[in-house]
Design an enzyme around this catalytic site. Structure first.
Site, PDB file in Angstrom:
ATOM      1  N   GLY A 235      39.319  18.904  39.930  1.00  0.00           N
ATOM      2  CA  GLY A 235      39.573  19.867  40.995  1.00  0.00           C
ATOM      3  C   GLY A 235      40.050  21.216  40.494  1.00  0.00           C
ATOM      4  CB  ILE A 236      42.607  23.503  41.890  1.00  0.00           C
ATOM      5  CG1 ILE A 236      41.928  23.727  43.251  1.00  0.00           C
ATOM      6  CG2 ILE A 236      43.317  24.782  41.444  1.00  0.00           C
ATOM      7  CD1 ILE A 236      42.886  24.030  44.380  1.00  0.00           C
ATOM      8  CG  ASP A 278      55.069  10.081  36.110  1.00  0.00           C
ATOM      9  OD1 ASP A 278      55.172  11.175  36.727  1.00  0.00           O
ATOM     10  OD2 ASP A 278      55.468   9.005  36.583  1.00  0.00           O
ATOM     11  CG  LEU A 317      59.967  14.748  60.669  1.00  0.00           C
ATOM     12  CD1 LEU A 317      60.063  14.646  59.158  1.00  0.00           C
ATOM     13  CD2 LEU A 317      60.704  15.974  61.172  1.00  0.00           C
ATOM     14  CE1 TYR A 376      50.754  19.954  48.846  1.00  0.00           C
ATOM     15  CE2 TYR A 376      50.407  21.500  50.649  1.00  0.00           C
ATOM     16  CZ  TYR A 376      50.131  21.085  49.361  1.00  0.00           C
ATOM     17  OH  TYR A 376      49.245  21.784  48.588  1.00  0.00           O
ATOM     18  CE  LYS A 380      52.055  22.393  46.581  1.00  0.00           C
ATOM     19  NZ  LYS A 380      51.856  22.471  45.115  1.00  0.00           N
TER      20      LYS A 380
END
Length: 470
Positions: A235-236, A278, A317, A376, A380
């Site tokens: 991926g990225i 890891d 949530l 998430y 971020k």
């Protein structure tokens, strides 16, 4: 429920696209990517007091003899007496507006005058780049208001341009020179910035001890330098590793042992090395440094580390338990704090070099939040907070700390999203399409460039000016 694969197949047929266009869903513009500069001329509009733009363009070898010195608007009317919007002729490849000398509200009219013809006078994938003085450098309430007003102009222009053209704003802080500016100016002019639109970041004076220059090897700026990329197996992350390899870096590709086969393939392709690790392990930083020394030689140091590794564990949530919450914050945020702390030890063999680059991966979810992604979004947003705090903490060291915040990027993960939802995500930005992994990679390479020492403590969104958040 409709079969989304059938819908996608239908959409990609000639009749399907014709129906979509009739419904207002036009084909997105093709973006200019890579190191290609605009095909048309780069024009400079040097507004009163603006002198740094010409100097920065000269450092890039760009001729500004076609500078727009006369900003008086050429008004014309059609046969019915209606105002006809002016347009530059021939079409310009890019327009650089040096507004660094503007301090009064009345002077914003000058920006309108030079930008208005550009709205219909740019080539496809053209560029508008506005230079302004950061509010921290000006004095007076009106000057502060003007500095922020220019950002409003930039963001709106980005939403009004068509044909894959973009608008971005570079603020200059006190002491920043044309040489500090030139790296970001080059990035925005080139196709490498294809999916960066409507954004603003600050350029500072490079710190003492930063050895980067604007006139280094532009084809291989990372020649002889070691770059660490986590989450590099696919991926990225793999796109980031490949872009660094293309530009001369020796890449240390890191990912979890489960991704070992893909990781080795990426590292072998680039002539770099693979480290199965890891990153949440308490000794992860020490193991990275030991790997650099053991594989790449005693005395070697890391030029840049890109903290790309990340996971999602999406739940509303109300259904988000402690395990799902903690695992995302541990991988996406806490691990890089620990790794940075270890690698920043100047005495550590194989650690970060004295003028290294550190880049984190934030997200538009961290800017605006996202339903079902509390964990998430927290991680971020935390990356952004970490960047700002570390830039202050390392103010006396020639190390830069920045982040990119991707929006919707076309990856294997996003390909699994149902077609209709995926198409909505693609279309909710000014460029009307999803970005490519290489778009994220190119922005990261800009931040890690030896010539980019003036970019520090910044978060650059790679989202096509996604219509959520700031």
């Amino acid at each position: 429920m409709a079969d989304t694969s059938f819908l996608e197949t239908l959409y990609n047929t000639g009749p399907g696209r014709a129906v979509a266009r009739q419904a207002g869903l036009k084909d997105p513009p093709k973006l200019r990517r890579g190191q290609d500069m605009p095909a048309g001329s780069v024009a400079l509009a040097a507004l009163p007091g603006g002198i740094v733009g010409a100097k920065a363009l000269a450092l890039l070898g760009i001729d500004t003899t076609e500078a727009l010195v006369d900003v008086a608007e050429n008004r014309s009317r059609d046969e019915r007496g209606r105002d006809v919007p002016p347009a530059y002729s021939p079409r310009r490849g890019a327009l650089v507006v040096d507004a660094t000398g503007l301090r009064e509200i009345s002077q914003l009219e000058l920006i309108r005058q030079v930008l208005r013809p550009a709205m219909k006078g740019l080539e496809r994938s053209g560029r508008i780049i506005i230079l302004a003085t950061d509010a921290s450098t000006v004095k007076g309430l009106e000057a502060h208001a003007v500095a922020q007003a220019i950002d409003g102009i930039n963001r709106t222009i980005g939403k009004e341009l068509r044909g894959g053209s973009t608008s971005n704003l570079l603020y200059l802080k006190d002491g920043a020179s044309a040489e500090d500016l030139s790296s970001s100016l080059a990035f925005l002019l080139e196709g490498r910035s294809a999916f960066v639109d409507g954004q603003a970041w600050r350029i500072s004076q490079r710190k003492d001890g930063d050895e980067g220059t604007a006139t280094g090897d532009r084809d291989k700026p990372f020649e002889g330098r070691i770059v660490v990329v986590t989450g590099a197996a696919r991926g990225i992350g793999a796109a980031i590793a490949r872009a660094f390899g293309r530009d001369g870096a020796t890449v240390v590709a890191i990912d979890v042992p489960q991704a070992g086969e893909n990781l080795s393939a990426v590292a072998n392709e680039l002539g770099g090395s693979a480290l199965q690790l890891d990153i949440t392990a308490p000794d992860a930083g020490n193991r990275i440094a030991s790997h650099v020394v053991a594989v790449h030689g005693a005395g070697k140091k890391i030029w840049a580390i890109v903290h790309n590794a990340g996971i999602t564990r999406d739940k509303m949530l109300a259904n988000l338990d402690e395990k799902l919450w903690g695992s995302v914050l541990e991988v996406n945020l806490a691990a890089q704090i620990r790794i940075n702390a270890i690698l920043l030890d100047g005495e550590l063999p194989g650690g970060l070099d004295h003028n290294a680059r550190i880049v984190g991966i934030a997200s538009t979810s961290g800017v605006a939040g996202n339903k079902g992604q509390t964990n998430y979004a927290a991680s971020k947003a935390g990356v952004m907070g970490l960047v700002w705090a570390m830039a202050d903490e390392l103010a006396d060291r020639p190390v830069t700390v920045n982040a990119v915040a991707p929006g919707f990027i076309e990856t294997d993960m996003t390909a699994a999203i149902p077609f209709v939802s995926r198409e909505i995500f693609r279309r909710t930005n000014s460029l009307q399409q999803g970005g490519q992994p290489v778009d994220v990679a190119e922005t990261i390479l800009h931040l890690c460039d030896p010539a980019s020492g003036g970019v520090d403590g910044q978060v650059i969104r790679v989202c096509g000016q996604n219509l959520v958040g700031a």
